[in-house]
Design a protein around this motif. Sequence first.
Motif, short mmCIF file in Angstrom:
data_model
loop_
_atom_site.label_atom_id
_atom_site.label_comp_id
_atom_site.label_asym_id
_atom_site.label_seq_id
_atom_site.Cartn_x
_atom_site.Cartn_y
_atom_site.Cartn_z
N GLU A 123 44.21 46.34 46.14
CA GLU A 123 43.33 46.82 45.08
C GLU A 123 42.53 48.03 45.55
O GLU A 123 42.07 48.07 46.69
N ASP A 162 41.47 51.19 40.58
CA ASP A 162 41.84 50.11 39.67
C ASP A 162 40.59 49.55 39.00
O ASP A 162 40.61 49.12 37.87
N ASN A 221 36.99 47.75 34.63
CA ASN A 221 38.35 48.10 35.00
C ASN A 221 38.62 49.54 34.62
O ASN A 221 38.14 50.02 33.59
N VAL A 244 49.10 52.68 37.82
CA VAL A 244 47.99 51.84 37.36
C VAL A 244 48.32 50.39 37.61
O VAL A 244 49.42 49.93 37.33
N ARG A 245 47.37 49.72 38.19
CA ARG A 245 47.55 48.28 38.33
C ARG A 245 46.98 47.65 37.07
O ARG A 245 45.91 48.01 36.63
#
Lengths: 511, 329
Positions: free
Chosen positions: A285, A468, A483, A251-252
Amino acid sequence: MTDAAPILRCRGLGKRFAGVHALRRVDIDIYAGEIVAIVGANGAGKSTLMKILAGVLTPDSGEILLSGQPIRFAGVRDATRAGIALVHQELNLADNLDIAGNIFLGCEPNRFGFLDRKTMHTQAREWIERVGLDLSPASDVSELSIGRRQMVEIAKALSLRAKVLILDEPTSSLSMSETSRLLTLIRTLATQGVAVVYITHRLNEVLDCADRAVVLRDGARVADFSRDQLTREGLVQAMVGTVQEIRRAEVRSANEKSEARLVVRGLQTQAYPKSTVTLSIGRGEIVGLAGIVGAGRTEVLQSIFGIDRRTVGDVSLDGQAVAPNDPVSAAHRGIAMVPEDRQRDGLMLLDSVRINASVVKIARESIAGFIRRGAERMGVARIIDLMKIQPALPERQVALFSGGNQQKVVLAKWLSTEPKVLLLDEPSRGVDVAARAEIHALIRQAANRGAAVLCSISDTEELLLLCDRIVVMRKGRIEGEMNAVDATEEAITRLAVVGVEVSARSTEAAA
Amino acid sequence: MKKILGITGIFLAIVIATSILSPNFLTAYNIENLLRRTSLFGILSIGVGFVILTAGIDLSIGGVVCLAGILTPYLLTQMGWSAPETVAVILLMSVAIGFLQGGLVAFGRIQPFLVTLCGLLIFRGIARGVTMDQTQGFQGKFAELRWIGNGRISIPGVEEFSLPAPVLSLIIIAILSMIFLNCTVWGRWMKAVGRSPSAARYSGIPVARLQILAYSICSLLSGFGGLLFVCDVGSAQPSDFGNFYELYAIAAAVLGGYRLSGGEGSVVGVIIGAAVMQVLRNAIVLVSWLPYTAEFAVIGLVILIGVLADEFLRRYAANRARTQVKGTS
């Protein structure tokens, strides 16, 4: 239900292809009014089992009893006449006919040998409405999206008044709302006494609607769960053989902002000329495009790549404009596109894995236009190894591989060139859970190497697993974004189906 | 190599049968003649192979052969041009024809069958119009230029037999074509366009440019072929020079393993295919009990048998490949 005799009973079904067991002594009973899910990894034997039940293949051993009577199908027609209808995973519609023509293909209502178009269209309309399509029976099938074509296929199967309806991954290309409509329809059919045999990769759907789930692994039946025994972990464990946790690869964090790599400003697509799309995706991303089928997601991807006409709007990569309507220069600039229909648009099916996987790369590493054979062979060998393409035979025709491996080949074609932008349209359509996780990991790797990734995905669960950030589209415009960490399947679905105004209004009303 | 097994077998069978049936078949003179004809038609067939590879078709070959074949002596004798000027203009014109036809296919989205059918009519029409249907000849001059078509290269130590000069052109063109198709990115991409135009587009392959290139190569070789033909025979009649040559070329390509659906074919196969056609025509003339008037029927039948045999072998090979793979996995 169990007190009645099964409508369809399989005893010790076996099938071998060139010495390899595709099915080993499989026993399955199917009762009227029951929804049976068949699950298993790619190559577990699901399709073989379905094809035997539908009369496409004959078993090498074992027997099939229909309402207690042993039966042998000489072909699909026999099975259809006996009340068993199969909806194929690959779409089998005649492009040159309209919807009504497809539904009644082979059993057209006629008068003295002349088509009775009127009856055909009124009857077709009923079936179309029953699957929840809002289309005229005279619509051309060739102009329908994949999702809608699938609905027509199901309408066609229903029209055969089947007692046993076999659906081979019916929802793999349907959107959330279409999927739920289909599941409702399946339940209705089951209460009317139809037995539904349902192959799917989506465990949510199994948990949601199946009365029973049969798990196949390496051609054998390894588990048969009744409704109250069904759990996600149980299914996965039975399919994979070992415990495998399904979770996000990585996970960013939401506040980790990177510089914008792909910027789309005021993009208009042909499908929705009145709305514009504006998007910005950073290095590394992964942005997911959510929405129902027909929300305009595919069109956005194709306009960026240049396949679809772009007359209004700018696309830029690292601050430099990308020419419109020119896939050649887009690819040259480092934009990669993995299309939705991999068999038609992603692969040259008759060519080998090597030819397919290296088709873009050979140009990048060529000297004066000449292919460097050694580099090509080594590159392909490396990528087969890296991506775990099975079997690892570079010269084998790509058509002979399973869906998951074919998709890996399409990905390999682009990932080997280290793209700056990766556009993916339904990257794990028709791919099993294990291969899907591998594909997700590969996409993540590409992002970690700096690619801006934009992928259109209908399955909300998958969106949350991979992305993301999630951008929800509806009727050609961006309805909202969130998000992934904060998003829920419910929130995405609500936004995709009813839009921001309505959902805001309903919350106000609730307050 | 497997791909050309069927056609090689047929070639050998026809050669053996004809040499048994006619004592005149395996003579130096006849073989020389066969090599010359095979080379001339082989060049046209290699050309149309490029177009077929992209899943297109070129029916204009006969028209281009005619136009080039008529204009060559016309420009030399009537207009008084020099040989280099004439050859340069003929070749440039041929490329331009292919470029135009390819452009109409790629950008105009008109079916290749239609574009090139119209081309066939237009180019022959131009040839007949320009010359007012008068036969064009070299008037006994330009022997140096004509050598490329009718020349004989004597082989040291061999008395009776010489190599016909067009064989040289064929070998050079064949080698260049093989290098292009097998070793270059554009060659690989041309096959990809034939296999799946949409997959090619989604891979960022310049589909339109490659189509235009294929038609340009085809017309260039047709024009060059027309030049060789007229140099060989010495004169050309606008109304029938090159008649049906497109069909001979396409037939040879298909016999040689090219699939009309695109994406598959080999240069060596095409040359053997062209040889089969020529040996067959030769056999009909030489074998006394074969009526000469049935030429087309015999050729048609053999092509049909050849394509069937090829398809049969292909399926057999594909099945074996599949079983072997399944067996090992």
